[in-house]
Enzyme design. Structure first.
Site, PDB file in Angstrom:
ATOM      1  CG  ASN A   1      -1.944  -0.228   0.768  1.00 34.36           C
ATOM      2  OD1 ASN A   1      -2.505   0.071  -0.309  1.00 34.36           O
ATOM      3  ND2 ASN A   1      -3.156  -0.767   2.069  1.00 34.36           N
TER       4      ASN A   1
ATOM      5  CD  GLU B   1     -11.288  -0.211   1.493  1.00 34.11           C
ATOM      6  OE1 GLU B   1     -11.851  -0.615   0.084  1.00 34.11           O
ATOM      7  OE2 GLU B   1     -11.286  -0.573   2.649  1.00 34.11           O
ATOM      8  CE1 TYR B   2     -10.310   4.830   4.287  1.00 29.81           C
ATOM      9  CE2 TYR B   2     -10.300   6.424   5.969  1.00 29.81           C
ATOM     10  CZ  TYR B   2      -9.666   5.577   5.129  1.00 29.81           C
ATOM     11  OH  TYR B   2      -8.220   5.656   6.096  1.00 29.81           O
TER      12      TYR B   2
ATOM     13  CB  SER C   1      -8.273  -3.953  -3.743  1.00 29.31           C
ATOM     14  OG  SER C   1      -9.366  -3.945  -2.647  1.00 29.31           O
ATOM     15  N   GLY C   2      -8.503  -6.134  -2.169  1.00 27.89           N
ATOM     16  CA  GLY C   2      -9.155  -7.266  -1.962  1.00 27.89           C
ATOM     17  C   GLY C   2      -9.595  -8.845  -0.538  1.00 27.89           C
TER      18      GLY C   2
ATOM     19  CG  HIS D   1     -10.109   0.539  -4.395  1.00 32.49           C
ATOM     20  ND1 HIS D   1      -9.659   0.410  -2.950  1.00 32.49           N
ATOM     21  CD2 HIS D   1     -11.316  -0.066  -5.065  1.00 32.49           C
ATOM     22  CE1 HIS D   1      -9.806  -0.920  -2.771  1.00 32.49           C
ATOM     23  NE2 HIS D   1     -11.162  -1.038  -3.619  1.00 32.49           N
ATOM     24  CG  ASN D   2      -7.628   1.939  -0.366  1.00 35.95           C
ATOM     25  OD1 ASN D   2      -7.756   0.898  -1.480  1.00 35.95           O
ATOM     26  ND2 ASN D   2      -6.475   1.942   0.405  1.00 35.95           N
TER      27      ASN D   2
ATOM     28  CE  LYS E   1      -5.904  -1.033  -2.702  1.00 36.94           C
ATOM     29  NZ  LYS E   1      -5.502  -1.163  -1.591  1.00 36.94           N
TER      30      LYS E   1
END
Ligand code: 2AM
Length: 493
Positions: free
Chosen positions: A106, A193-194, A132-133, A189-190, A186
Site C-alpha cells: 500500500n 471505499e471510505y 485490493s480484496g 479506490h480506498n 488504488k
C-alpha cells in the site's frame, strides 16, 4: 533447495497477503519462489500451506535471485514505507537490466514515482501495483492495478490477469498508466471505499434512529437492496454484520465501540483532492466523519449539554416509502462519489502527465476489490462508450439515475436534518449536485469581497461588459471611495 532458475515469479514478504498471492499464482500453473526477511517463515510456509504446490523457497536474497527465470519478476508484499526501499537496495546488486520489481504493497504514490525514476535510471523496470480484496481476494482473485514501467507489462500480463478476479469473464486487471499511476488509482479506490462505507453507516443510522428499525429489520433492508442497483460487496457484508448475534442473542454490532480507525489512504485521497483543487467532497466528509467519531469522550460530554430535536416514535409514517427514499439517497450519493473520484483521476492525469485508461480502471474495480459492485459495470460501460467522457454525471445513464433519485434523496436529507441525525456524506453529495448543476453560483459576491479587502481583482460576466468594466481584464474597484487604488500584486490566479 539447489534448483536452478525454475521460478516464473518471485515474491518477497510472507505475511497473509503474500502467502495467498503465491498460492493463487501456483494454482494458476506458475512456479513461484517465496522469500521473507525472517527466513524461518519460508520454511514454515513450504512445509504447510505451500506443500505439494509449485512453490519453492529461498534462504537468502542470492538464493532467491538464482531461482528466478529471466527477466526476473519480483513482487514485494512488505510493509509500505522504508522496508520497500531496504529490500530494493538489497536486491539491486543482484539484478540485471530488464529485471522487474513490482511493489504490491500500500505505498503512497509519490514514493512509487520516486522509486520508478530511480530504478528506471538503473535499467530496472519498476511497477507499483494496487492490490485490493483482502486475504480472500489475494487467494482467489484480487483486483490488481499495475502502473509504472510499461515495458514490464507484456512480461507480467499473463500472470497478473490469470490470478486477478474475473468479472463477466474479463480479468479485473489491466495496465493503469505510468510511474505511480497504479498506486494512485488504488489510493482513490480506498478513498471511494471510505465514502461507500460512510454512506452505508448513515443509512443504518437513519433507519435505527428515525425509523426505529431493529438490526434484523435493517439487515433485511440491506438484503433487499443487495438485489437491486446497490448490489455490492459492502452492502452484502453489512447485511450479514447486522444479522450477526453475540452469544447472548443480541446484535454484536451494537456492542462495538463507535470510534473508527484509519490507515491513511482515505486521508491521502482527500489531501490530494485539495492539492489538485478538485471538489471530492464526499471522500473528504467520510474521512472527517471518522475523525469526529474518534472524539468519543468529547461527544459523550457534549451529548449531555447540546440539545437537538426529539425524534417522535411515529416520525416515519410510511416505512416502505421511507426505505425507498433512503435507497435512492444512497444510490444518488454513490453516483456523486464515483463521479468525484473520476474527476480526481482525470485531473491527476492532466497534472502529472499520465495517460490513464478510465474504462480499465472501472473494470478493475468491478470485481475482486472492496468496492466491487454491479454499479461499476455501468461505469465501465459508460467509459467504454466514451473513454473521454467529461464527467460521469453528464452520461445519460447516470444523469437519469440521479434526476430520478433526487426526490427521495432530498426527502431523506431533509428528514435527517429535521431530526438531527448527522448525514455528512448524503448531505455533501446533494450540495455538490446542486452546485454542479448551477450555472451561477454566489462566487461573484466572493470575488467582490476579495477585491474589497485585498484588491484581488475580478473579471466581469461577458454579457455585462462595458467601457468601465471591460471583458477579459482583471478589474479592481475602489469600493469605499478612499484608500489605495492598486490591485494586489501577490495574488497569482
Ligand atoms: P518479517 O516476517 O521478517 O517481519 C509484512 O510485515 C511483511 O513485511 C513481512 O513479510 C515482514 O517480514 C516484511 N517486512 C517488514 N519490515 C521489513 C523490513 N524492514 N525489511 C524486510 N521485510 C520487512
Amino acid at each position: 533447495m539447489s534448483q536452478g532458475a525454475v521460478a516464473d515469479f518471485g515474491l518477497i514478504g510472507l505475511a497473509v497477503m503474500g502467502q495467498n498471492l503465491i498460492l493463487n499464482a501456483a494454482d494458476h500453473g506458475f512456479t513461484v519462489c517465496a522469500y521473507n526477511r525472517t527466513v524461518s517463515k519460508v520454511e514454515h510456509f513450504l512445509n504447510n500451506e505451500a506443500k505439494g504446490k509449485s512453490i519453492v523457497g529461498a534462504t537468502s536474497i542470492e538464493d532467491f535471485i538464482k531461482k528466478l527465470k529471466r527477466p526476473r519478476k519480483i513482487m514485494l508484499l512488505v510493509k509500505a514505507g522504508k522496508p520497500v526501499d531496504y529490500i530494493i537496495n538489497d536486491l539491486l546488486p543482484h539484478l540485471e537490466k530488464g529485471d522487474i520489481i513490482i511493489d504490491g504493497g500500500n505505498s503512497h504514490f509519490p514514493d512509487t514515482n520516486r522509486r520508478y525514476e530511480e530504478l528506471s535510471a538503473k535499467g530496472i523496470l519498476f511497477v507499483g501495483s494496487g492490490v485490493s480484496g483482502g486475504e480472500d481476494g489475494a487467494r482467489y482473485g484480487p483486483s490488481l492495478m499495475p502502473g509504472g514501467a510499461e515495458e514490464a507489462w507484456p512480461h507480467i500480463k499473463e500472470i497478473f490477469q490469470s490470478i486477478a478476479a474475473k468479472s463477466d469473464g474479463e480479468p479485473c486487471c489491466d495496465w493503469v498508466g505510468p510511474a505511480g499511476a497504479g498506486h494512485y488509482v488504488k489510493m482513490v479506490h480506498n478513498g471511494i471505499e471510505y465514502g461507500d462505507m460512510q454512506l452505508i453507516c448513515e443509512a443504518y443510522d437513519i433507519m435505527k434512529r428515525i425509523g426505529r428499525f431493529t438490526d434484523k429489520e435493517i439487515s433485511e433492508v440491506f438484503a433487499t437492496w443487495n438485489k437491486g442497483v446497490l448490489d455490492s460487496f459492502l452492502i452484502e457484508i453489512t447485511r450479514d454484520i447486522l444479522a450477526y448475534d453475540d452469544v447472548d442473542g443480541k446484535p454484536l454490532v451494537e456492542k462495538i465501540l463507535d470510534t473508527a480507525g484509519q490507515k491513511g489512504t482515505g486521508k491521502w485521497t482527500a489531501i490530494n483532492a485539495l492539492d489538485l483543487g478538485m471538489p471530492v467532497t464526499l471522500i473528504g466528509e467520510a474521512v472527517f466523519a471518522r475523525c469526529l467519531s474518534a472524539l468519543k469522550k468529547e461527544r459523550v460530554l457534549a451529548s449531555k449539554h447540546l440539545t437537538g430535536p426529539e425524534i417522535p416514535e411515529d416520525a416515519v409514517k410510511d416505512k416502505k416509502q421511507f426505505v425507498d427514499d433512503l435507497e435512492q439517497a444512497l444510490y444518488a450519493s454513490k453516483i456523486i462519489s464515483y463521479a468525484q473520484g473520476f474527476m480526481l483521476i482525470g485531473e491527476a492525469a492532466k497534472t502529472y502527465g499520465w495517460k490513464l485508461n478510465n474504462p480499465a480502471i472501472a473494470l478493475m474495480w468491478r470485481g475482486g476489490c472492496i468496492i466491487r459492485s454491479v454499479f461499476l459495470g455501468e461505469i465501465t460501460k459508460a467509459y467504454r462508450e466514451n473513454p473521454d467522457l467529461e464527467n460521469l454525471l453528464l452520461h445519460r445513464f447516470f444523469a437519469d439515475a440521479v434526476i430520478k433519485a433526487q426526490q427521495g434523496w432530498r426527502k431523506t436529507v431533509g428528514l435527517a436534518t429535521t431530526y438531527g441525525v448527522p448525514t455528512p456524506t448524503f448531505s455533501t453529495a446533494l450540495a455538490f449536485y446542486d452546485g454542479y448543476r448551477s450555472a451561477r453560483l454566489p462566487a461573484n459576491l466572493l470575488q467582490a469581497q476579495r477585491d474589497y479587502f485585498g484588491a484581488h481583482t475580478f473579471r466581469v460576466l461577458p454579457e455585462e461588459a462595458s467601457e468601465t468594466l471591460p471583458v477579459d481584464k482583471d478589474i479592481h474597484i475602489n469600493w469605499t471611495g478612499h484608500g489605495g487604488n492598486v490591485s494586489s500584486t501577490t495574488y497569482d490566479a
